[in-house]
Scaffold this active site. Structure first.
Site, short mmCIF file in Angstrom:
data_model
loop_
_atom_site.label_atom_id
_atom_site.label_comp_id
_atom_site.label_asym_id
_atom_site.label_seq_id
_atom_site.Cartn_x
_atom_site.Cartn_y
_atom_site.Cartn_z
N LYS A 117 0.85 -1.21 0.00
CA LYS A 117 0.00 0.00 0.00
C LYS A 117 0.88 1.25 0.00
CE LYS A 117 -0.23 -0.17 5.03
NZ LYS A 117 -1.07 -0.50 6.20
N TYR A 139 18.54 28.85 8.58
CA TYR A 139 17.41 29.63 9.10
C TYR A 139 17.45 29.68 10.62
CZ TYR A 139 15.22 29.61 4.50
OH TYR A 139 14.96 29.81 3.17
C1 LIG Z 1 -0.28 -1.57 6.78
C2 LIG Z 1 -0.90 -2.79 7.31
C3 LIG Z 1 -0.13 -3.92 7.56
C4 LIG Z 1 1.39 -3.93 7.47
O1 LIG Z 1 1.89 -3.33 8.63
P1 LIG Z 1 3.48 -3.20 8.88
O2 LIG Z 1 3.57 -2.65 10.25
O3 LIG Z 1 3.98 -2.25 7.84
O4 LIG Z 1 4.03 -4.56 8.73
C5 LIG Z 1 -0.77 -5.07 7.97
N1 LIG Z 1 -2.11 -5.09 8.13
C6 LIG Z 1 -2.89 -4.02 7.91
C7 LIG Z 1 -4.35 -4.11 8.12
C8 LIG Z 1 -2.31 -2.83 7.51
O5 LIG Z 1 -3.09 -1.76 7.30
#
Ligand SMILES: *Cc1c(COP(=O)(O)O)cnc(C)c1O
Length: 366
Positions: A34, A254
């Site tokens: 994702k 800055y």
């Molecule tokens: C993003 C996500 C994962 C993966 O989590 P990580 O901590 O990156 O391994 C697993 N399950 C769900 C439902 C998620 O949204």
């Protein structure tokens, strides 16, 4: 051309995925890609994992369609399921799998007449209190979905709030909720994110869902001998574009946040928050200059940041600078370490790298 690039090592990605599989030899692992594979490029990462991963997971149907349009043929799980009922037609047409966390999604599925039954992961809220049905609600919904001709391959899914913590009380409470429900329903499970994949074999189910570990970030509060084998996938790399000598007491950048405590040599690096580098990086945040650790000195600007290279005499205009990842001499600066200096987590740094930093893909083995 500006020297900043995000180099993506697809061999390291495959190595990390295989490590996730070795941690859980009795599970199958969906590769979570994702948010554009946590900033690494979803399609490129999916193609690199295509021969290894039996399925991929994304947040929403837009991300899944991008993968299908790119030629990815594996099942793709929508971790938040559908956002509107009419998405079910696309889910059916493309063979996506859906998480189901709300009653309206259940109703839409029960009313649907897909060409193929839709694989469903029923999400249970075992204690995180974000998405999913309470265990007492889930039992009834499970039975309805189980009996529905529109539904196939029903699994119970849950998500851990603190599988990364050394303190296992929250994790154990969530596990107890899930195990009670799973045994009442004789349900196959999908529970483990990266930290649970690495640290909690009891959470390994029919499927696991490793995400951030695939990109080489260590999700555990305390590293162990397995997480030390994770290889960084992204190297955010740039160059020194200017150098100057400062007298003791002279400020940099800055607000003059950093002041020279001695005669100092300051390098200006082509990378800033306009590339996604975190502006919260404090003085002392490490970068690698010619493979040697040097501290950031002064506030990060939009297009540049400044580094104290007094102790690196060979630092010159054009010298290699690694913001995180692997330097040419093999030295590694973990994104997790940089994140701590920015008071954040690796996830935000990786997903935050902006398109101005072009992704460049490398692989030796295919
Ligand atoms: C993003 C996500 C994962 C993966 O989590 P990580 O901590 O990156 O391994 C697993 N399950 C769900 C439902 C998620 O949204």
């Amino acid at each position: 051309m500006r020297p900043l690039v995000a180099e993506i090592d697809l061999d390291a990605l495959r190595h990390n995925y295989q490590l996730a599989c070795r941690c859980a030899p009795h599970s199958r692992s969906v590769a979570v890609i994702k948010a554009d594979a946590y900033g690494h490029g979803a399609l490129e990462c999916a193609r690199a994992l295509e021969s290894l991963a039996p399925a991929f997971a994304v947040a929403c149907i837009e991300e899944a369609l991008t993968l299908r349009e790119g030629g990815i043929t594996q099942p793709i799980v929508l971790l938040e399921g559908i956002f509107t009922a009419n998405e079910l037609a696309l889910v059916d047409a493309h063979g996506f799998w859906v998480a189901v966390h709300s009653q309206w999604q259940v109703d839409a599925l029960l009313a649907a007449r897909p060409d193929q039954p839709i694989p469903v992961w029923l999400k249970v809220d075992s204690g995180m209190h974000r998405l999913g049905f309470a265990p007492h609600e889930a039992e009834n919904i499970w039975r309805q979905l189980k009996a529905a001709p529109s539904v196939a391959a029903l699994h119970l899914m849950s998500h851990f709030a603190s599988a990364d913590a050394l303190d296992n009380r929250c994790f154990n409470q969530q596990m107890e909720q899930i195990q009670a429900l799973a045994s009442a329903l004789d349900a196959p499970l999908c529970l483990a994110n990266s930290p649970a994949t690495l640290a909690w074999p009891v959470a390994h189910g029919d499927w696991n869902r490793p995400g951030v570990m695939l990109y080489g970030s260590d999700p555990l509060e305390v590293a162990n001998e397995v997480t030390q084998q994770l290889q960084p996938v992204m190297t955010l790399r740039s160059k020194i574009i200017a150098l100057r000598e400062l007298e003791e007491g002279e400020p940099v950048g800055y607000g003059g946040r950093w002041r020279a405590q001695r005669r100092s040599r300051i390098a200006v690096v082509a990378c800033g928050y306009g590339d996604g580098y975190d502006r919260h990086a404090v003085d002392g945040t490490p970068v690698l200059v010619n493979g040697q650790r040097c501290p950031i000195a002064g506030k990060v600007s939009m297009d540049m940041l400044t580094v104290d290279v007094t102790d690196v005499p060979d630092a010159a205009i054009g010298s290699d600078v690694v913001l995180w990842g692997r330097a040419q001499n093999g030295e590694v600066l973990r994104v997790d370490e940089v994140a701590r200096y920015c008071d954040t987590i690796s996830y935000t740094l990786l997903t935050g790298v902006l398109p101005r930093a072009p992704r460049r893909y490398h692989e030796c083995s295919v």
